[in-house]
Design a protein around this motif. Structure first.
Motif, PDB file in Angstrom:
ATOM      1  N   ASP A   1       0.808  -1.220   0.000  1.00 28.24           N
ATOM      2  CA  ASP A   1       0.000   0.000   0.000  1.00 28.24           C
ATOM      3  C   ASP A   1       0.842   1.271   0.000  1.00 28.24           C
ATOM      4  O   ASP A   1       0.321   2.376  -0.131  1.00 28.24           O
ATOM      5  CB  ASP A   1      -0.967   0.022   1.192  1.00 28.24           C
ATOM      6  CG  ASP A   1      -0.259  -0.019   2.544  1.00 28.24           C
ATOM      7  OD1 ASP A   1       0.970   0.190   2.594  1.00 28.24           O
ATOM      8  OD2 ASP A   1      -0.938  -0.267   3.556  1.00 28.24           O
TER       9      ASP A   1
ATOM     10  N   ASP B   1      -7.060  -2.407   2.742  1.00 31.91           N
ATOM     11  CA  ASP B   1      -5.832  -2.130   1.983  1.00 31.91           C
ATOM     12  C   ASP B   1      -4.584  -2.355   2.822  1.00 31.91           C
ATOM     13  O   ASP B   1      -3.514  -2.668   2.298  1.00 31.91           O
ATOM     14  CB  ASP B   1      -5.834  -0.685   1.478  1.00 31.91           C
ATOM     15  CG  ASP B   1      -6.539  -0.546   0.133  1.00 31.91           C
ATOM     16  OD1 ASP B   1      -6.559  -1.543  -0.616  1.00 31.91           O
ATOM     17  OD2 ASP B   1      -7.061   0.527  -0.151  1.00 31.91           O
TER      18      ASP B   1
ATOM     19  N   LYS C   1      -7.698  -8.915  -2.135  1.00 33.89           N
ATOM     20  CA  LYS C   1      -8.227  -7.604  -1.791  1.00 33.89           C
ATOM     21  C   LYS C   1      -9.278  -7.121  -2.781  1.00 33.89           C
ATOM     22  O   LYS C   1     -10.270  -6.501  -2.391  1.00 33.89           O
ATOM     23  CB  LYS C   1      -7.090  -6.586  -1.684  1.00 33.89           C
ATOM     24  CG  LYS C   1      -6.210  -6.779  -0.473  1.00 33.89           C
ATOM     25  CD  LYS C   1      -5.149  -5.706  -0.379  1.00 33.89           C
ATOM     26  CE  LYS C   1      -4.216  -5.952   0.818  1.00 33.89           C
ATOM     27  NZ  LYS C   1      -3.170  -4.935   0.927  1.00 33.89           N
TER      28      LYS C   1
END
Length: 480
Positions: A256, A297, A329
């Motif tokens: 991320d 995330d 995800k």
């Protein structure tokens, strides 16, 4: 070494009220970390008969607080105020007050007009008069922004769509703030793109001050690392108008680009328990879904690592999807986006019982020997008793985090949260500042080694090495 070694959860969080955030922004400005770019700002304020005198006073306090965070001056930010109802009055011209103190004093003297609601007429007046060079507006330039901030609590009695479009075409950026029973479609017709950034709603004038920070930041150019307004977990590296994240030695930057991990083989079961009661409102429920996906995330979602489940509740409890159904995800976030808003009541106690009895059971995808984390979100007081259910969840060994917004009761959040309470509950006054919680909330699960078992293992390994050395030596001597 035993596969069932103790596990623990580290959470880095910020428990912030709107007042705390406002103070941080003000401190950053005072320290020279934030300067407002040169802007011509005109407030267009509804003072129709539906706005009570006491409510109009609250609007003026909001205006004064926003002005307090600006660099007011002839070569910096100029401010004007247009007051309207059935008629329009130019209360403060862009050229009138060159100091912040004089400007704020003028704002405190404005009186409501208390007639109809001609919002289109007010925007036309701002375009033709308030933003004219004769009233102190500067010549159109890429270096000078022109901004109108409209505050209204009703449905206009004239057309706003076409005149608002002409104002935007003239280079005026329009923010629309709606209060109470305002017509939301009208706000969207007035505001500039993107609507998420340019349309705001508050339930009453008594809470309009919570928008102060947004408008201070809207005109602020800052060192994001220095002000702390970033989402880096460990190290923030400044660049002009931006930043990038890095990690301390021994940690790895996650995909991320924000969070850091020292745990490559972590496994955890996370269940979100989300309040979908009618007080949340549809537009805020969309913000809650975005907030859930911000946290997802940050998780290492996979078959062997983080599993996520989602439960929504109001007067009833509904499982949206169980643990382990989605192991990447993209699919997980898509499923969150599809969650439909339930509305109705707020039975938080009933929802907590469901979490304890069902969500973390093997039949619902929970894995044995894996840490269980519950993240509870609510925006109001529970209509049933939560004490026993909250206690039961913690007795089962679940790590419980409580997040409250708006009218959530902090005593209830603390009752839900695990110990130490200060690290396990969060509160913010506004749905739009939930992102700050998501930025700070980090869930890292690491295996905690048993020092006794490690010591035993080291001793055993040393004995084996000594035995091997003795055998080798004996073999060499024998062969010789």
């Amino acid at each position: 070494m035993s596969p069932n070694l103790p596990l623990f959860l580290l959470l880095l969080g910020l428990i912030g009220t709107q007042a705390t955030v406002d103070l941080r922004t003000a401190a950053a400005m005072a320290a020279g970390l934030c300067k407002t770019r040169p802007t011509d700002i005109v407030f267009i304020v509804d003072s129709s008969r539906s706005v009570r005198p006491s409510e109009f006073e609250q609007v003026k306090v909001f205006l004064a607080k926003v002005i307090e965070g600006l660099d007011v001056g002839p070569n910096a930010t100029r401010v004007g105020v247009v007051n309207y109802a059935s008629r329009v009055k130019n209360e403060v011209s862009l050229k009138t007050h060159r100091t912040k103190a004089g400007l704020i004093k003028a704002v405190t003297k404005i009186e409501p007009l208390s007639t109809g609601t001609m919002t289109g007429l007010a925007i036309q007046f701002a375009l033709n008069v308030a933003f004219s060079e004769g009233e102190g507006a500067r010549v159109k330039s890429p270096d000078i922004s022109k901004v109108a901030i409209i505050v209204t609590d009703g449905r206009p009695q004239d057309n706003v769509k076409e005149i608002a479009q002409r104002a935007r075409d003239a280079g005026i950026e329009i923010f629309a703030i709606g209060v109470g029973r305002v017509d939301m479609s009208t706000l969207k017709q007035m505001a500039s793109d993107t609507l998420d950034e340019h349309v705001d709603y508050v339930e009453s004038y008594s809470v309009i001050e919570k928008l102060t920070k947004k408008f201070q930041e809207a005109f602020c150019v800052s060192d994001l690392c220095a002000t702390g307004d970033h989402d880096c977990e460990q190290v923030c590296i400044s660049s002009p108008g931006s930043y990038k994240c890095a990690c301390k030695d021994g940690f790895t930057l996650m995909d991320d680009g924000r969070s850091c991990s020292a745990c490559s083989n972590s496994a955890t079961d996370v269940v979100f328990l989300i309040d979908g009661s009618k007080s949340v409102r549809p537009e805020n429920f969309e913000l809650v879904k975005k907030w859930i996906n911000q946290i997802i995330d940050k998780l290492d979602v996979s078959e062997s690592k983080a599993h996520v489940g989602l439960v929504q509740y109001s007067s009833l409890v509904r499982q949206e999807f169980p643990l382990g159904r989605f192991n990447n995800k993209k699919d997980l976030k898509d499923a969150v986006k599809k969650m439909a808003y339930m509305e109705r009541g707020t039975m938080t106690g009933q929802a907590l019982r469901y979490l304890s009895d069902s969500s973390f059971s093997p039949s619902q995808g929970a894995r044995p020997g894996v840490t269980k984390v519950g993240i509870v979100f609510t925006d109001g007081r529970s209509q049933d008793y939560i004490g026993d259910a909250a206690k039961k969840a913690k007795e089962h060994g679940f790590k419980m985090y409580a997040v409250g917004v708006g009218n959530a009761v902090e005593d209830e959040l603390k009752e839900i949260a695990s110990e130490p309470t200060g690290e396990h509950y969060f509160y913010t006054a506004d749905f739009k500042t939930m992102t700050q919680i998501a930025k700070k909330l980090q869930i890292n699960i690491c295996q905690e080694e048993d020092p006794c078992e490690c010591d035993s293992l080291v001793k055993f390994q040393k004995k084996v090495e000594d035995a091997l050395q003795a055998l080798t030596k004996k073999y060499i001597l024998y062969k010789t």
